[in-house]
Motif scaffolding. Structure first.
Motif, PDB file in Angstrom:
ATOM      1  N   TRP A   1       0.967  -1.216   0.053  1.00 58.92           N
ATOM      2  CA  TRP A   1       0.052  -0.021  -0.195  1.00 58.92           C
ATOM      3  C   TRP A   1       0.862   1.267  -0.102  1.00 58.92           C
ATOM      4  CZ3 TRP A   1      -4.451   2.039  -0.987  1.00 58.92           C
ATOM      5  CH2 TRP A   1      -4.911   2.863  -0.170  1.00 58.92           C
ATOM      6  N   LEU A   2       1.982   1.258   0.939  1.00 60.04           N
ATOM      7  CA  LEU A   2       2.761   2.434   0.958  1.00 60.04           C
ATOM      8  C   LEU A   2       3.767   2.616  -0.505  1.00 60.04           C
ATOM      9  CD1 LEU A   2       3.464   2.060   4.746  1.00 60.04           C
ATOM     10  CD2 LEU A   2       2.611   4.047   3.644  1.00 60.04           C
ATOM     11  N   LEU A   3       4.206   1.447  -0.815  1.00 62.76           N
ATOM     12  CA  LEU A   3       4.843   1.600  -2.248  1.00 62.76           C
ATOM     13  C   LEU A   3       3.778   2.391  -3.246  1.00 62.76           C
ATOM     14  CD1 LEU A   3       6.587  -1.984  -2.200  1.00 62.76           C
ATOM     15  CD2 LEU A   3       7.640   0.276  -2.037  1.00 62.76           C
ATOM     16  N   SER A   4       2.746   1.905  -3.376  1.00 65.66           N
ATOM     17  CA  SER A   4       1.964   2.454  -4.289  1.00 65.66           C
ATOM     18  C   SER A   4       1.662   3.987  -4.089  1.00 65.66           C
ATOM     19  CB  SER A   4       0.587   1.790  -4.224  1.00 65.66           C
ATOM     20  OG  SER A   4       0.695   0.455  -5.204  1.00 65.66           O
ATOM     21  N   ILE A   5       1.316   4.368  -2.603  1.00 64.33           N
ATOM     22  CA  ILE A   5       1.188   5.516  -2.375  1.00 64.33           C
ATOM     23  C   ILE A   5       2.365   6.473  -2.856  1.00 64.33           C
ATOM     24  CG2 ILE A   5       0.949   7.287  -0.516  1.00 64.33           C
ATOM     25  CD1 ILE A   5      -0.956   5.209   0.776  1.00 64.33           C
ATOM     26  N   ILE A   6       3.672   6.051  -2.466  1.00 62.46           N
ATOM     27  CA  ILE A   6       4.809   6.660  -3.093  1.00 62.46           C
ATOM     28  C   ILE A   6       5.236   6.878  -4.130  1.00 62.46           C
ATOM     29  CG2 ILE A   6       7.405   6.727  -2.557  1.00 62.46           C
ATOM     30  CD1 ILE A   6       6.744   5.443   0.225  1.00 62.46           C
ATOM     31  N   ARG A   7       4.914   5.960  -5.179  1.00 65.18           N
ATOM     32  CA  ARG A   7       4.980   5.797  -6.454  1.00 65.18           C
ATOM     33  C   ARG A   7       3.990   7.072  -7.004  1.00 65.18           C
ATOM     34  NH1 ARG A   7       8.600   5.650  -9.515  1.00 65.18           N
ATOM     35  NH2 ARG A   7       9.215   3.583  -9.018  1.00 65.18           N
ATOM     36  N   LEU A   8       2.786   7.380  -6.411  1.00 65.40           N
ATOM     37  CA  LEU A   8       1.769   8.308  -7.011  1.00 65.40           C
ATOM     38  C   LEU A   8       2.599   9.577  -6.526  1.00 65.40           C
ATOM     39  CD1 LEU A   8      -1.804   6.967  -6.413  1.00 65.40           C
ATOM     40  CD2 LEU A   8      -0.139   6.853  -8.180  1.00 65.40           C
ATOM     41  N   MET A   9       2.978   9.697  -5.365  1.00 67.84           N
ATOM     42  CA  MET A   9       3.583  11.008  -4.622  1.00 67.84           C
ATOM     43  C   MET A   9       4.869  11.491  -5.394  1.00 67.84           C
ATOM     44  SD  MET A   9       5.166  11.648  -0.997  1.00 67.84           S
ATOM     45  CE  MET A   9       4.173  10.357  -0.086  1.00 67.84           C
ATOM     46  N   LEU A  10       5.518  10.524  -5.820  1.00 70.33           N
ATOM     47  CA  LEU A  10       6.969  10.794  -6.530  1.00 70.33           C
ATOM     48  C   LEU A  10       7.106   9.819  -7.891  1.00 70.33           C
ATOM     49  CD1 LEU A  10       9.472  10.760  -3.563  1.00 70.33           C
ATOM     50  CD2 LEU A  10       8.373  12.700  -4.416  1.00 70.33           C
ATOM     51  N   PRO A  11       6.585  10.525  -8.928  1.00 70.21           N
ATOM     52  CA  PRO A  11       6.408   9.542  -9.882  1.00 70.21           C
ATOM     53  C   PRO A  11       7.764   9.022 -10.407  1.00 70.21           C
ATOM     54  CG  PRO A  11       5.083  11.459 -10.286  1.00 70.21           C
ATOM     55  CD  PRO A  11       5.724  11.601  -9.100  1.00 70.21           C
ATOM     56  N   HIS A  12       8.773   9.841 -10.262  1.00 68.06           N
ATOM     57  CA  HIS A  12      10.212   9.592 -10.824  1.00 68.06           C
ATOM     58  C   HIS A  12      11.085   8.821  -9.716  1.00 68.06           C
ATOM     59  CE1 HIS A  12      10.395  12.767  -7.696  1.00 68.06           C
ATOM     60  NE2 HIS A  12      11.687  12.109  -7.421  1.00 68.06           N
ATOM     61  N   VAL A  13      10.474   8.546  -8.493  1.00 69.31           N
ATOM     62  CA  VAL A  13      11.589   8.046  -7.570  1.00 69.31           C
ATOM     63  C   VAL A  13      11.912   6.646  -7.899  1.00 69.31           C
ATOM     64  CG1 VAL A  13       9.966   6.755  -6.119  1.00 69.31           C
ATOM     65  CG2 VAL A  13      11.640   7.770  -5.010  1.00 69.31           C
ATOM     66  N   LEU A  14      13.199   6.318  -7.505  1.00 65.01           N
ATOM     67  CA  LEU A  14      13.946   4.981  -7.451  1.00 65.01           C
ATOM     68  C   LEU A  14      13.309   4.071  -6.181  1.00 65.01           C
ATOM     69  CD1 LEU A  14      17.374   6.169  -8.745  1.00 65.01           C
ATOM     70  CD2 LEU A  14      15.573   4.762 -10.275  1.00 65.01           C
ATOM     71  N   LEU A  15      12.615   3.201  -6.548  1.00 62.87           N
ATOM     72  CA  LEU A  15      11.762   2.611  -5.296  1.00 62.87           C
ATOM     73  C   LEU A  15      12.183   1.031  -5.347  1.00 62.87           C
ATOM     74  CD1 LEU A  15       9.672   3.359  -3.266  1.00 62.87           C
ATOM     75  CD2 LEU A  15       7.957   3.054  -5.031  1.00 62.87           C
ATOM     76  N   PRO A  16      12.953   0.550  -4.358  1.00 58.79           N
ATOM     77  CA  PRO A  16      13.316  -0.696  -4.123  1.00 58.79           C
ATOM     78  C   PRO A  16      12.114  -1.777  -3.703  1.00 58.79           C
ATOM     79  CG  PRO A  16      14.811   0.400  -2.858  1.00 58.79           C
ATOM     80  CD  PRO A  16      13.652   1.393  -3.542  1.00 58.79           C
ATOM     81  N   ALA A  17      12.104  -3.089  -4.454  1.00 58.05           N
ATOM     82  CA  ALA A  17      11.639  -3.836  -3.805  1.00 58.05           C
ATOM     83  C   ALA A  17      12.345  -4.766  -3.032  1.00 58.05           C
ATOM     84  CB  ALA A  17      10.695  -4.818  -4.944  1.00 58.05           C
ATOM     85  N   THR A  18      12.263  -4.271  -1.696  1.00 57.10           N
ATOM     86  CA  THR A  18      13.497  -4.733  -0.802  1.00 57.10           C
ATOM     87  C   THR A  18      13.714  -6.231  -0.509  1.00 57.10           C
ATOM     88  OG1 THR A  18      12.241  -4.520   1.214  1.00 57.10           O
ATOM     89  CG2 THR A  18      13.417  -2.603   0.365  1.00 57.10           C
ATOM     90  N   THR A  19      14.777  -6.637  -0.183  1.00 55.53           N
ATOM     91  CA  THR A  19      15.137  -8.103   0.331  1.00 55.53           C
ATOM     92  C   THR A  19      14.125  -8.279   1.505  1.00 55.53           C
ATOM     93  OG1 THR A  19      17.409  -7.791  -0.247  1.00 55.53           O
ATOM     94  CG2 THR A  19      16.963  -9.659   1.029  1.00 55.53           C
ATOM     95  N   ALA A  20      13.852  -7.438   2.393  1.00 55.44           N
ATOM     96  CA  ALA A  20      13.330  -7.758   3.613  1.00 55.44           C
ATOM     97  C   ALA A  20      11.567  -7.981   3.163  1.00 55.44           C
ATOM     98  CB  ALA A  20      13.080  -6.505   4.512  1.00 55.44           C
ATOM     99  N   LEU A  21      11.057  -7.482   2.172  1.00 49.59           N
ATOM    100  CA  LEU A  21       9.744  -7.729   1.470  1.00 49.59           C
ATOM    101  C   LEU A  21       9.937  -9.197   0.757  1.00 49.59           C
ATOM    102  CD1 LEU A  21       7.115  -6.520   1.030  1.00 49.59           C
ATOM    103  CD2 LEU A  21       7.831  -5.524  -1.207  1.00 49.59           C
ATOM    104  N   GLY A  22      11.001  -9.568   0.418  1.00 46.58           N
ATOM    105  CA  GLY A  22      11.072 -10.976  -0.079  1.00 46.58           C
ATOM    106  C   GLY A  22      11.203 -11.729   1.018  1.00 46.58           C
ATOM    107  N   THR A  23      11.651 -11.438   2.183  1.00 45.02           N
ATOM    108  CA  THR A  23      11.902 -12.223   3.329  1.00 45.02           C
ATOM    109  C   THR A  23      10.465 -12.568   3.964  1.00 45.02           C
ATOM    110  OG1 THR A  23      13.813 -11.526   3.772  1.00 45.02           O
ATOM    111  CG2 THR A  23      12.906 -12.613   5.763  1.00 45.02           C
TER     112      THR A  23
END
Ligand code: SAH
Length: 362
Positions: free
Chosen positions: A257-279
């Motif tokens: 949810w927060l990743l999507s909100i941040i993408r809408l807020m900062l269209p350009h941002v480099l946003l990683p799908a982190t190792t913690a998320l994969g964990t």
């Protein structure tokens, strides 16, 4: 779906900004339905700026010695069960050699705050990497340093710096860190990095102890104001040897949810799908990309030290060689219609009309 929620998501998509109260409303009112509404919007913006490319960063965990004692972190100073190591300049360069052959064009040097890596030695390492691989970017993630130190490292060739702010709420910060650490200093570092000219990254853990919708709203408001080039967010995961060992982990749903909100807020941002998320979920990174993330950071550290850089319990990929990690991620990204590119992967602050057209054709 709640009509206010829907209108806030629409406004965020259009104007890329909301008030702190509105961010708090978004955080409190997350639902499966809202997620279904925001996801295609985040994907569309992500495609306008980055197409279906996924940028890779080769993560080199160069030291697990740390003078700090952050309450959440497995390599905190007072964890006497942690077996400590530091890589030499030669070992770091070997990791880069391996990485280059695998198509990495960004190296991320991450570590604890280890005084052994003083300005002279770290600058030597950065410039050795840049001399050998002038077509690669070097990202540092080496914690809080003086402005002068950041300046010297920048002059030595470092391109980017990752320093998660951890939380933008002072009181929350004080609950996650010992008294000797300072919220003001962390913020000072971030502004120094940006002023010096680094592509700068901030970020926070989702579901960290004492986090509330209000502290998360201040995180979003801070990110909105600061407009970082990169933003690292992943779930908090407890580590058995820390004061937070019995706290619960952040969730997949809230992180997405927060990743999507941040993408809408900062269209350009480099946003990683982190190792913690994969964990926390076997398909966490794929889901992160589908929620709007555009970066993955496979591990390039020598396998002999992987298990020792344990920020949280059960970290994935600690047994695999770099090539296996790289191939595994290539397959995972292809399976969801994205592709890992051999590219420095710099921030793109301008929307590409070409990608817009590609998107229309998809
Ligand atoms: N010393 C560097 C690098 C820290 S490790 C610095 O201070 O920036 C990188 C990030 O891992 C931290 O910023 C923190 O947000 C995250 N991290 C640490 N412990 C964690 C845990 N238990 N669960 C999830 N993420 C954690």
């Amino acid at each position: 779906m709640d009509s206010l929620l829907k209108s806030l998501i629409d406004r965020l998509e259009e104007k890329h900004t909301l008030s702190p109260d509105e961010y708090a409303f978004l955080i409190r009112n997350r639902s499966a339905e809202a997620m279904e509404y925001i996801t295609p919007k985040a994907q569309r913006i992500r495609r306008q700026y980055y197409g279906n490319s996924v940028y890779v960063r080769g993560l080199i965990e160069f030291t697990n010695l740390c003078r700090n004692n952050c309450l959440y972190c497995g390599i905190r100073r007072s964890n006497s069960s942690c077996s400590r190591y530091r890589l030499t300049k030669e070992q770091i360069l070997e990791c880069c050699d391996t990485g280059y052959d695998l198509g990495f064009r960004t190296y991320v040097l991450q570590g604890g705050e280890d005084a052994f890596f003083d300005d002279t030695y770290l600058c030597e390492i950065v410039s050795a990497i840049k001399t050998r691989y002038p077509d690669c970017a070097v990202t540092l993630s080496a914690g809080e340093r003086s402005r002068d130190s950041y300046r010297r490292l920048f002059d030595a060739g470092a391109d980017r710096y990752l320093l998660r702010h951890e939380t933008a709420d002072r009181h929350h910060y004080e609950k996650l860190h010992p008294a000797e650490m300072s919220f003001d200093n962390r913020m000072r570092c971030l502004y120094d990095l940006k002023e010096i000219g680094y592509q700068t990254g901030c970020g926070f853990m989702v579901g960290s102890p004492y986090q509330t919708p209000e502290t998360l709203a201040s995180d979003l408001a801070f990110i909105d104001r600061f407009s970082p080039d990169m933003c690292g967010i992943g779930p908090f995961i407890p580590h058995r040897d820390t004061p937070f060992k019995d706290c619960s982990a952040g969730t997949l749903e809230e992180t997405l949810w927060l990743l999507s909100i941040i993408r809408l807020m900062l269209p350009h941002v480099l946003l990683p799908a982190t190792t913690a998320l994969g964990t926390i979920h076997p398909l966490g990174r794929e889901k992160g990309i589908l929620a709007g993330a555009n970066v993955v950071m496979p591990n390039l550290s020598p396998v002999s030290v992987r298990k020792k850089y344990e920020l949280y319990d059960n970290k994935i990929c600690t047994g695999d060689e770099a090539a296996e990690c790289r191939n595994c991620l290539t397959r995972r990204m292809e399976a969801i219609g994205y592709r890992i590119v051999t590219d420095r992967g710099d921030v793109n602050r301008k929307q590409s009309s070409l990608n817009g057209k590609c998107e229309a054709a998809l």
